[in-house]
Design an enzyme around this catalytic site. Structure first.
Site, PDB file in Angstrom:
ATOM      1  CG  ASP A   1      -1.953   7.385   0.465  1.00  0.00           C
ATOM      2  OD1 ASP A   1      -0.969   8.034   0.104  1.00  0.00           O
ATOM      3  OD2 ASP A   1      -3.024   7.369  -0.168  1.00  0.00           O
TER       4      ASP A   1
ATOM      5  CG  ASP B   1      -1.643   1.219   1.477  1.00  0.00           C
ATOM      6  OD1 ASP B   1      -2.232   1.716   0.522  1.00  0.00           O
ATOM      7  OD2 ASP B   1      -1.644   1.703   2.619  1.00  0.00           O
TER       8      ASP B   1
HETATM    9  P1  B16 Z   1      -7.520   9.923  -3.343  1.00  0.00           P
HETATM   10  P2  B16 Z   1      -4.021   3.894  -0.011  1.00  0.00           P
HETATM   11  C1  B16 Z   1      -6.061   5.624   0.012  1.00  0.00           C
HETATM   12  O1  B16 Z   1      -4.765   5.286  -0.372  1.00  0.00           O
HETATM   13  C2  B16 Z   1      -6.044   6.439   1.300  1.00  0.00           C
HETATM   14  O2  B16 Z   1      -5.664   5.615   2.395  1.00  0.00           O
HETATM   15  C3  B16 Z   1      -7.419   6.964   1.599  1.00  0.00           C
HETATM   16  O3  B16 Z   1      -7.386   7.753   2.783  1.00  0.00           O
HETATM   17  C4  B16 Z   1      -7.895   7.821   0.412  1.00  0.00           C
HETATM   18  O4  B16 Z   1      -9.217   8.291   0.645  1.00  0.00           O
HETATM   19  C5  B16 Z   1      -7.872   6.941  -0.838  1.00  0.00           C
HETATM   20  O5  B16 Z   1      -6.570   6.436  -1.053  1.00  0.00           O
HETATM   21  C6  B16 Z   1      -8.295   7.729  -2.068  1.00  0.00           C
HETATM   22  O6  B16 Z   1      -7.333   8.719  -2.287  1.00  0.00           O
HETATM   23  O7  B16 Z   1      -8.577  10.820  -2.807  1.00  0.00           O
HETATM   24  O8  B16 Z   1      -6.135  10.547  -3.385  1.00  0.00           O
HETATM   25  O9  B16 Z   1      -7.896   9.284  -4.665  1.00  0.00           O
HETATM   26  O10 B16 Z   1      -3.970   3.814   1.480  1.00  0.00           O
HETATM   27  O11 B16 Z   1      -4.838   2.794  -0.657  1.00  0.00           O
HETATM   28  O12 B16 Z   1      -2.656   4.062  -0.620  1.00  0.00           O
HETATM   29 MG    MG Z   2      -2.930   3.098   3.366  1.00  0.00          MG
END
Ligand code: B16
Ligand code: MG
Length: 230
Positions: free
Chosen positions: A21, A19
């Protein structure tokens, strides 16, 4: 931990899927700041503990959850505008990121995987994942990047991880997922992949194992967890 699943698992690891984030970089905090700012403007109480449920969850679903906390119903067009505002703040927060933002131990662990011919992918629900990967100069560290632009469903659906495995041409049973989100571990379990939670066991009680981070972690440590030959 489900020993039955592990006994059925192949005795090898061919790919590790990370992953982004909250695992490779601390952008999970920037997502929280964006949602918190929006929730404050809408007078919706929103805590870091509540935010745990949103980690890994795609943008529009995250917004729906927050609006639900405030019992607010809005037309689609207004919801889209709110999501765009949160995303603009998020993009502002990540503007100054650089390779110094990579979390401790991640790069040396990935280098160790490459040295052992284990493939590496990033699979993130985020539509901003490519931007972040570029900012930390990580394109050369990975063989595949799957982001929120490439799938119909984000985590907890397994689509992101299954696509990553197919891009690497590796059977899901030979993959290990590293995730900081409950929803991400759910996705890995649905993909029938081994999975390691990064963070607090309290929030990641669905994971095979939970570690605090990569600084004291190694490939040998990973294999030992799964009782694989080292
Ligand atoms: P965006 P990951 C996720 O990334 C985040 O954890 C989550 O908080 C966020 O809402 C989601 O991506 C969508 O992100 O708004 O930038 O498209 O943890 O899967 O890397
Ligand atoms: Mg994450």
């Amino acid at each position: 931990m489900d020993n039955f699943v592990h006994m059925k698992s192949p005795t090898d690891i061919k790919a590790c899927i990370f992953d982004l984030d909250g695992v490779i970089v601390d952008t999970a905090h920037f997502h929280f700041l964006g949602w918190k700012r929006l929730a404050d403007e809408l007078n919706i109480p929103f805590t870091e503990e509540e935010n745990e449920k949103l980690k890994g969850v795609p943008r529009m679903e995250s917004l729906a959850h927050i609006l639900g906390l405030g019992n607010i119903e809005l037309p689609e067009s207004e919801k889209r505008d709110l999501a765009i505002r949160k995303n603009e703040w998020y993009k502002e927060y990540i503007k100054g990121m650089d390779p110094d933002d990579i979390l401790p131990g991640v790069t040396s662990f990935i280098d160790e995987l490459h040295a052992s011919n284990i493939q590496v992918a990033i699979a993130s629900s985020s539509k901003n994942a490519g931007t972040v990967v570029d900012k930390i100069n990580y394109r050369d560290k990975i063989q595949a990047l799957v982001d929120g632009n490439m799938v119909k469903k984000g985590k907890p659906d397994p689509e992101l991880f299954l696509l990553a495995a197919s891009m690497l041409n590796v059977d899901p049973h030979f993959c290990v997922v590293f995730e900081d989100a409950y929803s991400g571990i759910e996705a890995a379990l649905k993909a029938e992949m081994r999975n390691i939670g990064i963070g607090e066991p309290e929030y990641l009680n669905n994971a095979d194992f939970v570690i605090p981070g990569f600084s004291k972690f190694s490939l040998t440590g990973l294999k030992q967890l799964y009782l694989l030959p080292v």
